[in-house]
Design a protein around this motif. Structure first.
Motif, PDB file in Angstrom:
ATOM      1  N   TYR A  95      -6.037   0.860  -7.469  1.00 37.83           N
ATOM      2  CA  TYR A  95      -6.152   0.486  -5.757  1.00 37.83           C
ATOM      3  C   TYR A  95      -5.011   0.975  -5.287  1.00 37.83           C
ATOM      4  O   TYR A  95      -3.694   0.092  -4.522  1.00 37.83           O
ATOM      5  N   PRO A  96      -4.399   2.154  -5.272  1.00 41.15           N
ATOM      6  CA  PRO A  96      -2.702   1.835  -4.669  1.00 41.15           C
ATOM      7  C   PRO A  96      -2.786   1.967  -3.021  1.00 41.15           C
ATOM      8  O   PRO A  96      -1.378   1.944  -2.646  1.00 41.15           O
ATOM      9  N   ASN A  97      -3.900   1.986  -2.147  1.00 37.22           N
ATOM     10  CA  ASN A  97      -3.728   1.887  -1.055  1.00 37.22           C
ATOM     11  C   ASN A  97      -3.928   0.806  -0.112  1.00 37.22           C
ATOM     12  O   ASN A  97      -4.190   0.113   0.408  1.00 37.22           O
ATOM     13  N   SER A 103     -11.581   5.093   5.859  1.00 39.18           N
ATOM     14  CA  SER A 103     -10.752   5.077   4.989  1.00 39.18           C
ATOM     15  C   SER A 103     -10.983   4.760   3.817  1.00 39.18           C
ATOM     16  O   SER A 103     -11.884   3.542   3.496  1.00 39.18           O
ATOM     17  N   PRO A 158       1.061  -1.186  -0.125  1.00 43.84           N
ATOM     18  CA  PRO A 158       0.122  -0.084  -0.225  1.00 43.84           C
ATOM     19  C   PRO A 158       0.595   1.562  -0.324  1.00 43.84           C
ATOM     20  O   PRO A 158       1.850   1.631   0.467  1.00 43.84           O
ATOM     21  N   LYS A 159       0.256   2.422  -0.787  1.00 41.98           N
ATOM     22  CA  LYS A 159       0.729   3.760  -0.881  1.00 41.98           C
ATOM     23  C   LYS A 159       2.368   3.334  -0.895  1.00 41.98           C
ATOM     24  O   LYS A 159       2.964   4.408  -0.732  1.00 41.98           O
ATOM     25  N   ARG A 160       2.861   2.141  -1.782  1.00 40.80           N
ATOM     26  CA  ARG A 160       4.677   2.363  -2.571  1.00 40.80           C
ATOM     27  C   ARG A 160       4.249   2.095  -4.171  1.00 40.80           C
ATOM     28  O   ARG A 160       3.465   1.016  -4.423  1.00 40.80           O
TER      29      ARG A 160
END
Length: 401
Positions: free
Chosen positions: A184-186, A273, A36-38
């Protein structure tokens, strides 16, 4: 169907296709993921065919690799550990090292890797011959669960359902993976295969545990609604049922801390979220393992947390008995946990949600719904439909380039 606009990098797609096809051809287990978030896609393959491990979950004793753990271990669904015999990575948006992945064998050019992968998936035998869950059956299960809650047998339970979809003739596994990374970057976007587990793809929103250095992290995620408008966080409105459902998951984590007499932790939330087109309520828990003198906290909490109340219920034993009696299909690795272990000094394990098993030209989609005394059966069915659509819309889209 909603149009999915994805900026595709040809070199990355070919790199992924060649990596997957080579592993399939050599019958090697493999795992591919994006945290997530990377913006980095990581992948490993295991040159050792003996990759099934015992239920021992002492993380410090495991080599670098990828854990695949079922909802309930059994002879049909054993824990699997994919060791990192080979490790590759690339950054999304940059050219992948294409020259390192030539799709050749013994001097003979083989069929296109995307075609080879489709043929391999089509040849994977069906492991569960159960039909898709019927709406009437799921609604009856929810009503029975609410009745059990009203009698005080348990506080919450999470029944699941199975939805089967025929794969399109041009199904493109590497393309689906890259589309999920962008959409879905998260989420923890993943794809893995072993002889024991079969082939899976998914985009999970829920961290089970994370350890890095002296830091331990877990989360309580529950409640689901569709993201609406240009500012879905601002437009979110949670019902009492959803707030209580999330509070039960948080309470479950705190009770696990109490069992091991851990009092020094930081709790953040609950807050809304975003997980693609869905919203959830989330609380986060952080522990300094050095300050608490608890270096094995990751392994200890892993054994206490799984299966969490977010995928099973509370109390765990009574909720689990209900699920094993009522569910008419095998969850296998759905609602188990997956993720990289001891890579770059970090372990990230995620609850295996928003996932599908690929076999015999079909995608087996899984979804569950948290049932409390305020649940409305038809609304819970609609929630599972939303969750199945996370992957379903990508799998049904023509993705071959």
């Amino acid at each position: 169907m909603e149009t999915i606009n994805v900026a595709r990098d040809t070199s990355q797609k070919l790199f992924l296709e060649s990596f997957i096809a080579r592993a399939f051809r050599k019958n090697h287990s493999f795992a591919i993921w994006k945290k997530p978030k990377r913006g980095v896609v990581e992948m490993i393959s295991d040159n050792d065919s003996q990759n099934t491990v015992s239920p021992n979950l002492d993380l410090d004793e495991l080599p670098e690799g990828f854990m695949v753990h079922p909802f309930q271990p059994s002879e049909a669904n054993p824990p699997v550990y994919i060791k990192a015999s080979q490790y590759e990575r690339f950054t999304l948006g940059e050219n992948a090292p294409l020259e390192a992945r030539e799709w050749e064998a013994e001097g003979k050019t083989l069929q296109a890797p995307a075609t080879f992968i489709r043929d391999k998936i089509a040849s994977l035998p069906a492991r569960d011959h159960s039909p898709s869950s019927k709406k009437s059956q799921f609604i009856a299960t929810v009503k029975k669960a609410v009745a059990c809650i009203e009698r005080g047998e348990f506080y919450k339970v999470v029944p699941a359902r199975l939805k089967k979809k025929r794969l399109p003739e041009d199904f493109d596994l590497a393309g689906v993976f890259l589309e999920l990374c962008e959409a879905y970057p998260n989420a923890f976007v993943n794809c893995y295969f072993s002889e024991d587990s079969g082939c899976w793809v998914g985009a999970s929103p829920e961290t089970l545990i994370r350890t890095k250095g002296d830091s331990f992290y877990t989360m309580a995620l529950a409640g689901t609604q569709k993201a609406r408008g240009d500012n879905p966080l601002k437009n979110a409105a949670w019902t009492q049922k959803e707030i209580e459902e999330q509070a039960l998951v948080s309470r479950y984590i705190v009770n696990c801390f109490k069992k091991i007499r851990l009092r020094e932790y930081q709790e953040l939330g609950p807050k809304t979220s975003v997980a693609g087109s869905l919203l959830h309520l989330k609380s986060e828990f952080l522990v300094d393992m050095r300050a608490t003198n608890f270096p094995q906290l990751g392994s200890v909490m892993l054994k206490l947390l799984h299966p969490t109340s977010a995928v099973c219920g509370m109390p765990k034993e009574k909720a689990l008995d209900f699920l094993l009696t009522e569910e008419r299909f095998d969850r296998a690795y759905f609602s188990g946990f997956i993720g990289p272990v001891n890579l770059d000094g970090e372990t990230d394990l995620f609850v295996n949600l928003r996932c599908a098993r690929l076999e015999n030209n079909e995608a087996l989609l899984f979804a569950g719904a948290g049932i409390t005394e305020d649940s409305v059966a038809r609304q819970e069915w609609d929630e599972t439909e939303l969750k199945c659509s996370i992957l379903g819309k990508f799998i049904q889209t023509k993705t071959s380039r």
